[in-house]
Design a protein around this motif. Structure first.
Motif, short mmCIF file in Angstrom:
data_model
loop_
_atom_site.label_atom_id
_atom_site.label_comp_id
_atom_site.label_asym_id
_atom_site.label_seq_id
_atom_site.Cartn_x
_atom_site.Cartn_y
_atom_site.Cartn_z
N GLN A 68 6.74 -8.28 -13.23
CA GLN A 68 5.94 -9.47 -12.92
C GLN A 68 5.97 -9.84 -11.43
OE1 GLN A 68 6.68 -12.73 -15.71
NE2 GLN A 68 7.71 -11.30 -17.08
N THR A 69 6.63 -9.02 -10.62
CA THR A 69 6.75 -9.31 -9.19
C THR A 69 5.70 -8.54 -8.40
OG1 THR A 69 9.14 -9.63 -9.45
CG2 THR A 69 8.32 -9.29 -7.23
N LEU A 70 5.12 -9.20 -7.41
CA LEU A 70 4.21 -8.53 -6.49
C LEU A 70 5.02 -7.61 -5.59
CD1 LEU A 70 1.34 -8.17 -5.36
CD2 LEU A 70 1.82 -10.07 -3.80
N THR A 71 4.78 -6.31 -5.68
CA THR A 71 5.61 -5.34 -4.98
C THR A 71 5.02 -4.92 -3.64
OG1 THR A 71 6.27 -4.51 -7.16
CG2 THR A 71 6.83 -3.15 -5.25
N HIS A 72 3.70 -4.81 -3.56
CA HIS A 72 3.06 -4.30 -2.35
C HIS A 72 1.92 -5.21 -1.95
CE1 HIS A 72 1.31 -1.34 0.48
NE2 HIS A 72 2.52 -0.80 0.47
N HIS A 73 1.69 -5.32 -0.63
CA HIS A 73 0.69 -6.25 -0.12
C HIS A 73 -0.73 -5.71 -0.21
CE1 HIS A 73 1.76 -3.59 3.23
NE2 HIS A 73 0.54 -3.81 3.69
N GLU A 74 -0.91 -4.39 -0.33
CA GLU A 74 -2.24 -3.83 -0.41
C GLU A 74 -2.79 -3.96 -1.83
OE1 GLU A 74 -2.46 0.13 0.99
OE2 GLU A 74 -1.61 -0.32 2.97
N PRO A 75 -4.10 -4.17 -1.96
CA PRO A 75 -4.68 -4.31 -3.30
C PRO A 75 -4.45 -3.07 -4.16
CG PRO A 75 -6.24 -4.99 -1.60
CD PRO A 75 -5.10 -4.34 -0.90
N TYR A 76 -4.05 -3.32 -5.41
CA TYR A 76 -3.88 -2.30 -6.45
C TYR A 76 -2.68 -1.38 -6.20
CZ TYR A 76 -8.72 -3.71 -7.29
OH TYR A 76 -9.86 -4.42 -7.50
N ARG A 77 -2.03 -1.46 -5.06
CA ARG A 77 -0.87 -0.60 -4.80
C ARG A 77 0.35 -1.12 -5.54
NH1 ARG A 77 -2.06 4.45 -3.11
NH2 ARG A 77 -3.60 4.44 -1.42
N MET A 78 0.93 -0.26 -6.37
CA MET A 78 2.14 -0.58 -7.14
C MET A 78 1.93 -1.83 -8.01
SD MET A 78 5.03 0.21 -4.20
CE MET A 78 6.41 0.24 -5.34
N LEU A 86 7.97 1.98 -15.38
CA LEU A 86 7.06 2.98 -14.82
C LEU A 86 6.16 2.29 -13.81
CD1 LEU A 86 5.52 5.68 -14.64
CD2 LEU A 86 4.24 4.97 -16.68
N VAL A 87 6.18 2.78 -12.57
CA VAL A 87 5.36 2.23 -11.49
C VAL A 87 4.36 3.30 -11.07
CG1 VAL A 87 5.36 1.14 -9.23
CG2 VAL A 87 7.35 0.89 -10.72
N THR A 88 3.08 2.92 -11.02
CA THR A 88 2.03 3.84 -10.58
C THR A 88 1.37 3.31 -9.32
OG1 THR A 88 0.38 2.75 -11.99
CG2 THR A 88 1.60 4.59 -12.96
N GLY A 89 0.61 4.16 -8.67
CA GLY A 89 -0.08 3.76 -7.45
C GLY A 89 0.86 3.53 -6.27
N ILE A 90 1.93 4.30 -6.18
CA ILE A 90 2.91 4.13 -5.10
C ILE A 90 2.39 4.80 -3.82
CG2 ILE A 90 5.30 4.57 -4.39
CD1 ILE A 90 6.05 4.71 -7.32
N PRO A 91 2.38 4.10 -2.68
CA PRO A 91 1.97 4.74 -1.42
C PRO A 91 2.95 5.84 -1.03
CG PRO A 91 1.98 2.33 -1.24
CD PRO A 91 2.67 2.66 -2.51
N SER A 92 2.48 6.77 -0.24
CA SER A 92 3.32 7.90 0.17
C SER A 92 4.55 7.45 0.95
CB SER A 92 2.50 8.88 1.01
OG SER A 92 1.94 8.21 2.15
N LYS A 93 4.45 6.30 1.62
CA LYS A 93 5.59 5.79 2.39
C LYS A 93 6.79 5.50 1.50
CE LYS A 93 6.88 1.91 5.39
NZ LYS A 93 6.38 0.67 6.03
N TYR A 94 6.55 5.13 0.25
CA TYR A 94 7.63 4.75 -0.65
C TYR A 94 7.97 5.84 -1.67
CZ TYR A 94 6.97 0.01 1.11
OH TYR A 94 6.89 -1.09 1.93
N LEU A 95 7.42 7.03 -1.48
CA LEU A 95 7.69 8.11 -2.43
C LEU A 95 8.98 8.84 -2.08
CD1 LEU A 95 4.17 9.64 -3.17
CD2 LEU A 95 5.69 8.40 -4.73
N SER A 96 10.07 8.11 -2.09
CA SER A 96 11.40 8.69 -1.91
C SER A 96 12.39 7.86 -2.71
CB SER A 96 11.81 8.73 -0.44
OG SER A 96 11.99 7.41 0.07
N THR A 97 13.48 8.48 -3.09
CA THR A 97 14.47 7.78 -3.90
C THR A 97 15.03 6.57 -3.18
OG1 THR A 97 15.07 9.88 -4.94
CG2 THR A 97 16.64 8.08 -5.15
#
Length: 619
Positions: A364-374, A165-176
């Protein structure tokens, strides 16, 4: 368990309360009955506690291990403290009016016998080392048992073990496709992607349909009861007439016509006794049909908006084809943008992988460069464990909610003394009416009423306050935005433990020591450290009685289970109107609220650890 056997002997169904796991779970998760009335202690003693993982899961297993660790930890402390410290504290030494259990405390050593403190300091080092050793041993066992369970063949193949379960996803990545491309390079690749939606009114429609289904089942059951009564009345009437043909015809009735006025009916609207009266069965059928059509329409919109669930487990891993799909999507992007989405995606998604190792790497992987995103990712997610209303929360909003939630918890801990003090004032009603003029009328009441106010009302009020406390703390934890119920229990566990340590340990300890030393503190303020050092151990007498009471009452209450037993029969009497409701009451397993179960035990551990020179030999 003892009461369960006793109730069975007097023909009361106690298995649903005392031994539900002997017949309710699937055969692979059932346990053997404990035997007869006098054999169950032997069965419990011989049972392998490791089997709890199979029947109850890891939470219950580690709770039992925690209790075993406490027993293993305190037994040597009990032996050495009793053998060494009791004679050192009590023999040929007495401070003030120390009597009874106070003779065996640290504060009973006379100033001229300070060499005896050496025994205390030596045992403190020994006990501290022993406690740290046991904690380290149990933490190592926790890691090994958890890994063994996660990697077991039965668990590793489940969808729960392979879903993230991933939360805090930016709108840019909200697609399958975007999420698929982000995580597909992990071992085994991505199998499915579920993007959570803002379903708007669909959950309410689903609840409407479920409520209508339950109401229809209850109405159909009531209709059958009415028809059975009409049939029995016809048979009795035929018997009175004495005609064999009429009696045979009444007994052979395969259908009964229930008059319209005797069919189940109810009124529409929220106000009782007001609103249009309708036939319950006809109304429920119409309501179910309407709700089903609305749900089907909503599902069709979700399936056709281009963001639905896609199974990629059978697709060949071809990055060129994925890039081609992205280009095709970008070409038709303008067309899709012009089409309004009825159920837009929210900032969270479930991602199922083909291999379990990919889930743990992704977490355990850093997914997004912005703070708290994903950054907030959760593994071992089961549908019934998800708090769906918290999935759409913005990560920055959640940080603010966490701060507000913990500030409210701190305020509750600080100001909780106000209602507790009010209860204490009510318990002293005789002194209150004697010292306060405007409450003097209380003493004029009958002695029975005053006795109830002073003796019964305060414990009841205090019990109600302590019942409300976990509910309020749970609301604070839910407001925090935790998306999983086990995370909610962990947050509640922390808050409840802090509350109990502050109010049931620190406040009692300090108030007991300060009040006892208050006369000396007034005359000699510079002697605060030494006075508190001599008087604080005296609070161990109170905690000794507290531990004994909790131990005896807690064990007795755990065996008796009188409250669940009463609730069980009340539910059967009030709510058991349909076969489904009776089945859920009789065959539904109760869950354990770990958020309130653990803090009560850990408080006893804190008390025993803090006062182990005085309490360990008794507690």
């Amino acid at each position: 368990m003892y009461v369960g056997h006793l109730l069975r002997d007097v023909r009361v169904d106690g298995d649903a309360i005392y031994e539900p796991r002997t017949y309710v779970p699937p055969p692979s998760k059932r346990v053997e009955p404990l035997g007869s009335l006098f054999k169950w202690p032997i069965s419990v003693f011989k049972a392998d506690y490791r089997d709890i993982i199979r029947t109850n899961g890891l939470d219950a297993y580690f709770f039992v291990r925690f209790l075993r660790m406490m027993t293993k930890m305190f037994l040597p402390i009990w032996f050495f403290s009793w053998a060494v410290l009791m004679p050192i504290d009590a023999v040929n030494s007495r401070v003030g009016n120390a009597d009874g259990l106070d003779k065996f405390t640290f504060g009973n050593i006379e100033p001229t016998l300070q060499k005896r403190y050496a025994a205390h300091i030596i045992l403190v080092y020994f006990f501290t080392f022993w406690i740290f050793y046991n904690i380290r041993h149990e933490m190592k066992a926790f890691v090994l048992e958890r890994q063994r369970f996660l990697l077991s063949r039965e668990h590793s193949k489940t969808v729960q073990a392979n879903t993230l379960l991933v939360t805090g996803i930016p709108s840019k990545y909200l697609s399958t496709e975007a999420l698929y491309n982000t995580f597909n390079d992990l071992p085994g690749g991505v199998k499915k992607v579920w993007i959570n939606r803002n379903l708007k009114d669909l959950p309410d429609i689903y609840d409407r349909r479920l409520s209508a289904c339950n109401k229809l089942e209850s109405a159909e059951t009531s209709l059958l009861k009415t028809a059975a009564k009409i049939r029995l009345a016809a048979i009795k009437k035929a018997k009175k007439k004495g005609t064999a043909a009429d009696l045979e015809a009444a007994q052979a009735m395969d259908s009964v016509s229930v008059p319209k006025e005797e069919r189940p009916q109810h009124r529409l609207g929220w106000i009782p006794f007001v609103g249009e009266k309708v036939d319950t069965i006809d109304w429920c059928r119409s309501e179910i049909r309407v709700c089903t059509e609305l749900l089907t329409e909503g599902r069709n919109i979700i399936d056709n908006d281009g963001l639905g669930v896609r199974d990629r487990s059978e697709d060949p891993v071809d990055k060129n084809s994925v890039e081609g799909e992205d280009e095709a999507q970008s070409e038709t992007g303008d067309k899709k943008k012009s089409k309004p989405k009825s159920y837009p995606p929210i900032s969270s998604a479930f991602i199922t992988f083909n291999k379990q190792i990919a889930v743990h790497i992704a977490k355990q992987t850093l997914t997004h460069h912005e703070p708290y995103r994903m950054s907030n990712k959760y593994i071992e997610v089961a549908p019934e464990d998800v708090i769906w209303s918290n999935l759409s929360m913005n990560p920055y909003e959640r940080k603010v909610r966490v701060a507000i939630s913990w500030a409210a918890t701190a305020g509750l801990i600080i100001f909780w003394a106000i209602p507790v003090a009010f209860v204490g004032i009510v318990s002293n009603v005789y002194g209150l009416c004697a010292t306060t003029a405007w409450l003097a009328w209380l003493c004029t009441l009958p002695k029975v009423v005053v006795g109830i106010i002073a003796g019964i009302l305060p414990p009841v009020l205090l019990a109600v306050l302590m019942m409300l406390l976990p509910i309020v703390l749970r609301l604070f934890a839910r407001f925090e935005g935790v998306p999983k119920r086990n995370g909610l229990e962990l947050s509640l566990m922390t808050r409840f433990f802090i509350f109990q340590v502050v109010h049931s340990f620190f406040v009692v300890t300090l108030s007991s020591g300060i009040i006892k030393a208050l006369p000396d503190l007034i005359h000699n303020p510079t002697s605060v450290p030494s006075l508190l050092a001599n008087n604080l151990p005296g609070a161990s007498t109170f905690f000794l009685t507290y531990i004994v009471l909790q131990g005896l009452a807690g064990v007795a209450g755990g065996f008796l289970q009188i409250v669940p037993l009463i609730i069980y029969y009340v539910k059967l009497f009030i709510l058991g109107s349909t076969p489904r409701s009776i089945y859920s009451i009789k065959f539904g397993l109760r869950s354990v609220d770990w958020g309130t179960t653990f803090p009560g035990v850990t408080l006893l551990v804190v008390i025993g650890t803090f006062f182990f020179p005085s309490l360990s030999c008794f507690g």
